[in-house]
Structures are given as structure tokens and as C-alpha cells.
Design an enzyme around this catalytic site. Sequence first.
Site, short mmCIF file in Angstrom:
data_model
loop_
_atom_site.label_atom_id
_atom_site.label_comp_id
_atom_site.label_asym_id
_atom_site.label_seq_id
_atom_site.Cartn_x
_atom_site.Cartn_y
_atom_site.Cartn_z
N CYS A 47 0.82 -1.21 0.00
CA CYS A 47 0.00 0.00 0.00
C CYS A 47 0.86 1.26 0.00
O CYS A 47 0.39 2.34 -0.39
CB CYS A 47 -0.91 0.02 1.23
SG CYS A 47 -2.04 -1.37 1.33
N VAL A 84 5.97 -21.93 -5.04
CA VAL A 84 5.21 -23.18 -4.97
C VAL A 84 4.41 -23.31 -6.27
O VAL A 84 3.66 -22.41 -6.65
CB VAL A 84 4.28 -23.20 -3.75
CG1 VAL A 84 3.36 -24.42 -3.79
CG2 VAL A 84 5.11 -23.19 -2.46
#
Length: 460
Positions: A47, A84
Amino acid sequence: MTAERLVVIGGDAAGMSVASQARRLKGPEELSIVAFERGHFSSYSACGIPYWVSGDVAARDDLIARSPEEHRARDIDLRMRTEVTEIDVAGQRVRALDRESGETYWTGFDKLVIATGARPVRPALPGMDAAGVHGVQTLDDGQALLNSLDRAPGRRAVVVGAGYIGVEMAEALLKHGFQVTVLNRGEQPMATLDPDMGRLVHDAMDGLGITTVNRAEVTKILTGADGRVTAVATDDASHPADVVVLGIGVEPETTLARAAGLPVGPHGGLLTDLSMRVVGHDNIWAGGDCVEVLDLVAGRTRHIALGTHANKHGQIIGANVGGGYGTFPGVVGTAVSKVCDLEIARTGLREKDAHAVGLRFVTATIESTGRAGYYPGAQLMTVKMLAEYRTGRLLGVQIVGRDGAAKRVDIAAVALTAGMTVEQMTALDLGYAPPFSPVWDPVLVAARKAVTAVRRAGTA
């Protein structure tokens, strides 16, 4: 005793909050923790990237809350630059790819946490991958954009999208001396607001010298002979650009989860129960930008990508996998932003949200000052409030203004969470002194007007 193994996919806000909280509750002799992060950084504030790009935040590393080395010092096996690529639910293992060495391997788990975040929306249009076209999802993205600004052959920037990221990046580019055009496919900027409130944002952006083009559907990115962006084309115009920033929004990154057969909701996010456990799976949890959460006002799930939720999810999941207990009841949809000195806030439902879930409502819109009118520096803000027909239950609040306008939305967020009516809100004992508020706070002025609207609607 053999330690259980917790595997965490994702090394940012939600994932590393899980790992840290679980480690506080259980030592390495009871719980081994392996976390995989495909990027170069862990535990950072995405952010804050627009404010780093703008120069308000001095350095990239100021956005990093905890480095990989700090996590490892707490017995968390954080494997950076490792992605992954597959989840084997039945076999309780994940396949990982080391992006530096190219090695792939399997790692087993007793408990799995999916915190894969969100991915930027990037339409499959010609030229989207051209040099000079940038997203701003990661720290690497922010650095690439800063480098591109330095190399840009001119000072014309186009921002595609006028949501939170779009307006924040418009400000950042303005501070770098660019002529900024914002292309917005909607009726007004900030689609998280109703169009009448979005118009206030549009007017303020115009006043800052930012050109906003509404109802503009981008069709392609035009490039020069060197492959670098030269313009952004819409249905009816071409907008010159030396750099383009995509602020179209994000969607849940659930590619892995979907391939593993895990349940996703109507907005593409993973579905969890109150403990953030993936529905139908006792040893798998999910949190952060890859999940859908319950909207406490609308009674439906929605996808909201915010660091506040991600950190809360992480704390709750960490407690649950570490032997403690926690639940996440849902959200009311509170968000704030700014463009230069204009502050923008919303919580609860917009008009179209209320219509979508079958709620009848009234609205009230007021203008007031953030301080006593006679106190130096008092500036106007506009507050719009939605209340349920007949019952007067608060449904939503939107605020646009200056001088501390945005954080006033927190009053409404608490009222929404508590299920208060607008009449009950008028009795709230809020802080008052002339430097901070008029005698009647703007939110309470709106609530009083909403009470009148509810009463009139009830007698119509």
C-alpha cells in the site's frame, strides 16, 4: 516427539503474520515452519508503493517491516525466490521451484496456509507488455517504474484506471513533473463511491491539472520502432504517453488453489470458515488478498485486497495453527485514499450495492467543515449517508474533503459493525473542540439528515 510442520505459501503480510504468531505460541521443537516467497522481499507494505514512487517515502526499505534474515532468526525457515507450483492436498505436500537454481522439490506439511495474495488485472490487449508500461503490485514493480520515469523520453503519463491505485499513482506522477491523463472506464473516478461523490473527486483532480477521461475503454497500447510505449488508444481517441501505469485493480491469486480443487467463491477468492480454515479441509487455512470475506452489511462474501485484513487474517490463522483460538467475523468495507490534499473515504454499501442485495434505503448528503467554522483552516467536506428504509439502520457512508475528512469514516465503520441506526448515531458522544470539529460533527449532521429522510419515507 516429532515436530509438526507448518508450510506457508506467501511471504508478505498474511503469510508472515501467520508464521510469526504461530512461532510465538509454539517453539521449533513443537512446530517447524517453512515459508515460501517467490519474490525478493518479505513483509512489506504494498500500500505504500505509490508514496515511495511519489517521494513522500524516502526509500524502498522504509516499506519493509521485517527482512528474511529477521524471520529466520526466529526459527522460521523462509525460502526466498522460491515459488510453490503445485499443492498435493491428498499427499499433504507442495512442490517448490527455486527460481535462482531451477531446482524443484517436494515438501510435506501437517498444516498448510495459503497466502498467495492478489494479482493485478492486466487485460490481454496489444502492447500491454511494451517497455514503459507498468503495474505497481510489488517493490520490484515500484523500482522498475522509478527507473522508467528516469528514462522516459518525455513528460507525458497515462494512468489506466481511476480506483485507489490509479488516483494515488496520478498524484505520484504529477509530483515527478509529468502531464497526467487518467483513463477511466466508469462514469466517474473512484468506482468505490457513488457517481455523485466520484464527481467531487473528478473536479478536484481537474483542479490539480490531472486530465480525467471517463467512459474510456482502452483498446491497445501503441509503440514506437524501439518497442517503447508512445500512446494509449481508446475507442475514440489516442492519448500520447511516455510512460503508462496500470491501476485497473486486482483479483485473487488462486491459480494454485483452483488446480488443487480447493473451493473458491463468486469473486474468485478462496472460501473459508470463521477460523479462516478453507471450507472442507481441516488442515488448510487461507488469508489475505486471496480469500473472500463476509460483508457484514450486505450478508454476502466479497473480495477486498487490503493490508489491514491481511494482517488480521494472519494473526487469527497463526493463533489457530499454533494451538490458540481466533475468528474473523467479516468486514464492513472501509477504505481511505487521497489525491494530493483531497481525502476520499467510504465504508459499507454504495447505492448499487444496496440495490444488488434487495435493500430499500434513503440517502442524505451534507456539506460541513472539519473544524468550527470560525477556526482558522476550516475546510468543507461532503458526507453522504445511506440508511435502510423504515428501520433507519446505517448502510454506508462516503466522505470527500480535506483537513482530516477521511478518518471520520471510522465513526461510521464502528456504527456499521455495531448495527446502529442513524438515530442512535445522533447521540454518539464524540470529541469536540473548535480546532477538531464543529459542535455537531459532520458525520452526525449527516445522521440527523438521514433520520429525517427515514421518517419522511416511512410516512410516504
